[in-house]
Design a protein around this motif. Structure first.
Motif, PDB file in Angstrom:
ATOM      1  N   THR A  62       5.068  -0.406   8.532  1.00 36.28           N
ATOM      2  CA  THR A  62       4.662   0.725   7.875  1.00 36.28           C
ATOM      3  C   THR A  62       5.855   1.509   8.079  1.00 36.28           C
ATOM      4  OG1 THR A  62       2.226   0.109   8.278  1.00 36.28           O
ATOM      5  CG2 THR A  62       2.900   2.725   7.849  1.00 36.28           C
ATOM      6  N   ALA A 101      -8.451   3.330   5.944  1.00 34.53           N
ATOM      7  CA  ALA A 101      -7.339   2.271   5.881  1.00 34.53           C
ATOM      8  C   ALA A 101      -7.737   1.213   6.823  1.00 34.53           C
ATOM      9  CB  ALA A 101      -6.146   2.845   6.443  1.00 34.53           C
ATOM     10  N   GLU A 122      -2.921  -2.455  12.448  1.00 31.88           N
ATOM     11  CA  GLU A 122      -3.576  -3.539  11.753  1.00 31.88           C
ATOM     12  C   GLU A 122      -2.624  -4.638  10.982  1.00 31.88           C
ATOM     13  OE1 GLU A 122      -7.232  -3.803  11.104  1.00 31.88           O
ATOM     14  OE2 GLU A 122      -7.095  -2.578  12.677  1.00 31.88           O
ATOM     15  N   LEU A 145       1.052  -1.124  -0.050  1.00 35.52           N
ATOM     16  CA  LEU A 145      -0.006  -0.070   0.026  1.00 35.52           C
ATOM     17  C   LEU A 145       0.780   1.337   0.289  1.00 35.52           C
ATOM     18  CD1 LEU A 145      -2.885   1.092   0.261  1.00 35.52           C
ATOM     19  CD2 LEU A 145      -2.548   1.122   2.627  1.00 35.52           C
ATOM     20  N   PRO A 204      -6.113  -3.802   5.147  1.00 38.46           N
ATOM     21  CA  PRO A 204      -4.787  -4.756   5.354  1.00 38.46           C
ATOM     22  C   PRO A 204      -5.558  -6.135   5.233  1.00 38.46           C
ATOM     23  CG  PRO A 204      -4.357  -3.062   6.995  1.00 38.46           C
ATOM     24  CD  PRO A 204      -5.745  -2.632   6.291  1.00 38.46           C
ATOM     25  N   ASP A 243       5.530  -3.121   4.323  1.00 42.35           N
ATOM     26  CA  ASP A 243       4.089  -3.276   3.397  1.00 42.35           C
ATOM     27  C   ASP A 243       3.612  -2.002   3.335  1.00 42.35           C
ATOM     28  OD1 ASP A 243       4.353  -6.249   4.371  1.00 42.35           O
ATOM     29  OD2 ASP A 243       3.909  -5.518   6.242  1.00 42.35           O
ATOM     30  N   ALA A 244       3.785  -1.160   3.890  1.00 46.88           N
ATOM     31  CA  ALA A 244       3.001   0.284   3.509  1.00 46.88           C
ATOM     32  C   ALA A 244       3.939   1.428   3.691  1.00 46.88           C
ATOM     33  CB  ALA A 244       1.769   0.361   4.292  1.00 46.88           C
ATOM     34  N   SER A 301      -7.868   8.542   7.705  1.00 43.25           N
ATOM     35  CA  SER A 301      -7.348   7.557   8.098  1.00 43.25           C
ATOM     36  C   SER A 301      -8.005   6.488   8.384  1.00 43.25           C
ATOM     37  CB  SER A 301      -6.099   7.822   9.117  1.00 43.25           C
ATOM     38  OG  SER A 301      -6.798   8.484  10.363  1.00 43.25           O
ATOM     39  N   MET A 312       0.314  -3.960   9.596  1.00 44.12           N
ATOM     40  CA  MET A 312       1.181  -3.742   8.357  1.00 44.12           C
ATOM     41  C   MET A 312       2.512  -3.301   8.812  1.00 44.12           C
ATOM     42  SD  MET A 312      -1.324  -2.594   5.066  1.00 44.12           S
ATOM     43  CE  MET A 312      -0.545  -3.244   3.739  1.00 44.12           C
ATOM     44  N   LEU A 356      -2.431   1.491  10.052  1.00 46.60           N
ATOM     45  CA  LEU A 356      -1.946   0.581   9.273  1.00 46.60           C
ATOM     46  C   LEU A 356      -1.038  -0.451  10.280  1.00 46.60           C
ATOM     47  CD1 LEU A 356      -0.954   2.616   5.910  1.00 46.60           C
ATOM     48  CD2 LEU A 356      -2.948   0.786   6.410  1.00 46.60           C
ATOM     49  N   SER A 357      -0.183   0.322  10.881  1.00 48.40           N
ATOM     50  CA  SER A 357       0.733  -0.508  11.684  1.00 48.40           C
ATOM     51  C   SER A 357      -0.065  -1.483  12.999  1.00 48.40           C
ATOM     52  CB  SER A 357       1.705   0.424  12.436  1.00 48.40           C
ATOM     53  OG  SER A 357       2.316  -0.181  13.295  1.00 48.40           O
ATOM     54  N   LYS A 401      -4.821  10.468   1.405  1.00 44.18           N
ATOM     55  CA  LYS A 401      -5.115  10.631   2.656  1.00 44.18           C
ATOM     56  C   LYS A 401      -5.327  12.334   2.875  1.00 44.18           C
ATOM     57  CE  LYS A 401      -5.312  10.884   7.447  1.00 44.18           C
ATOM     58  NZ  LYS A 401      -5.386  12.403   7.443  1.00 44.18           N
TER      59      LYS A 401
END
Ligand code: ADP
Length: 421
Positions: free
Chosen positions: A27, A226, A23, A3, A230, A44-45, A223, A25, A20-21, A82
């Motif tokens: 990041t 998001a 969830e 992502l 994931p 990952d992101a 945000s 990922m 994201l972290s 975003k």
């Protein structure tokens, strides 16, 4: 890399990176488009933090396209633009123009517009954005100094800011689940609609929308949008299982705390630290302005302490701040302290301090500007909204915690160290 996100301001980028972290990922957040090659093999992101929210639209578009091209080269499979959950923008943009430009560059014919962030009271119903119990246009955002929001219809706002044909997916459809929402996307596409405002009242709605948006190349929103992304990558086997994250490789070394925030929360955290025996040095802006206390003196004090993490602060009670401001001017007092703390941070790094907490939003901006990492890897969260991060770039890695003034529990300066490996 799965992502690639472009955020229109720094704190918004951190918000998203944390989301994201959390969830699962791995990041990183970059400060602008990185100038050097970053090793993204374990990432990952990537969230590129721009400062484009209130720039002229053409400038914001150019900055966003440059970020997009970096993310494309890095191999991102899906893209997220975003912006603020209160849709901070003006009739000239920048949300509309940037969305339109990103769609063109990505050759995609459909995206969604979903700034909802229910945890902070931002919800969307029938295409209208609410802030708590109020329509956006009745909320204090109507008087924002830079981006006054006097309309709450996201459909109208988006149509006004772009040439895009704007549609709406209502809460009724979202309530029916991801398949129904994906079908609504297809139906809208066949009507020629290009940007779909999607209602969302809860985090569960955002997860449904996220799932339905799995096939979209570009997603736009706050945000919150998001939250559900994931899981899409996990479902298709592209993302490692939740909980299977790389360890946070904080360097071991000397630690320091720098505080330039004068917020009540930070002042309380300083009192708690003093009560616990943390050695402290209080800076006086007037003495510094008169050249009677140079950076070297602060550094030699810091480096002579044997305690785990000494604290240097300029934080002061409101009457002291007023006194400094009337002697030096508000701007000058602020930038003098910011600059002084940033210089201290550079000196500390040169002396081998590699774990640093910085308190204050502007103060953190000044310190990060001076340390100039290419990116920050998002690590464990100390308190809501404040993660440990690891600097990436040309210099030795440093563990940095950037705390905006009001954040954190009273014992923040004490407990933050305990979660570092
Ligand atoms: P917060 O996140 O709490 O708003 P910031 O770092 O964003 O904290 O803002 C605090 C501002 O106050 C900075 O510009 C800082 O340089 C300035 N400042 C810090 N200490 C003093 C002081 N003693 N007198 C005047 N201004 C100060």
């Amino acid at each position: 890399m799965l992502l690639g996100a472009i955020a229109d301001d720094l704190t918004g980028a951190t918000d998203l990176a944390l989301m994201l972290s959390r969830e699962g990922m791995r990041t990183i957040q970059t400060i602008g488009v990185p100038k050097t090659d970053l090793d993204l093999s374990d990432v990952d992101a990537v969230v590129v933090a721009l400062k484009s929210r209130t720039n002229p639209a053409a400038e914001a578009v150019a900055m966003s396209l440059e970020a997009l091209s970096f993310l494309q080269t890095a191999g991102a499979k899906q893209f997220l633009f975003k912006y603020c959950s209160t849709f901070d923008s003006s009739p000239a943009g920048n949300i509309g123009p940037v969305t339109e430009a990103l769609m063109q560059a990505l050759h995609t014919d459909l995206t969604i517009v979903c700034p909802a962030f229910p945890a902070n009271g931002r919800t969307i119903y029938k295409g209208h954005l609410f802030v708590g119990d109020q329509l956006l246009s009745d909320s204090p955002m109507r008087n924002h100094p830079l981006t006054p929001m006097t309309d709450s219809s996201l459909v109208r706002l988006m149509a006004g800011q772009s040439q895009l044909k704007v549609g709406l997916v209502t809460r009724e459809t979202v309530g029916q689940g991801a398949t129904a929402v994906a079908e609504a996307f297809d139906a809208a596409r066949s009507k020629g609609e290009e940007a779909l405002v999607v209602d969302a009242l809860t985090d569960a709605d955002l997860r449904v929308i996220g799932e339905a948006a799995g096939g979209l190349t570009l997603i736009t929103g706050g945000s919150g949008i998001a939250l559900g992304l994931p899981a899409n990558f996990r479902r298709t086997g592209l993302l490692h299982p939740a909980g299977d994250q790389v360890a946070f490789a904080a360097p071991s070394g000397r630690s320091m705390i720098l505080a330039g925030s004068c917020s009540e929360a930070t002042r309380g955290q300083i009192r708690t630290a003093i009560d616990a025996g943390v050695p402290t040095l209080k800076l006086d802006p007037i003495v510094i302005a008169e050249g009677r206390f140079p950076v070297e003196d602060a550094l030699s004090w810091a480096l002579n302490q044997s305690a785990r993490a000494p604290l240097i602060y300029s934080s002061a009670e409101p009457d002291e701040v007023k006194a400094a401001q009337s002697a030096l001017g508000r701007e000058r007092a602020g930038s003098l302290i910011e600059h002084f703390l940033a210089e201290i941070a550079l000196g500390l790094r040169a002396a081998g301090v590699n774990r640093l907490i910085v308190a204050g939003g502007e103060t953190s901006g000044a310190v990060v500007g001076a340390l100039a990492p290419d990116a920050l890897f998002i690590g464990p969260e100390i308190d809501p909204g404040v993660p440990w991060t690891l600097t990436l770039g040309q210099t030795e890695p440093m563990a940095l915690a950037l705390k905006s003034g009001n954040f954190g529990a009273p014992d923040f300066f004490l407990k933050a160290w305990d979660i570092l490996p």
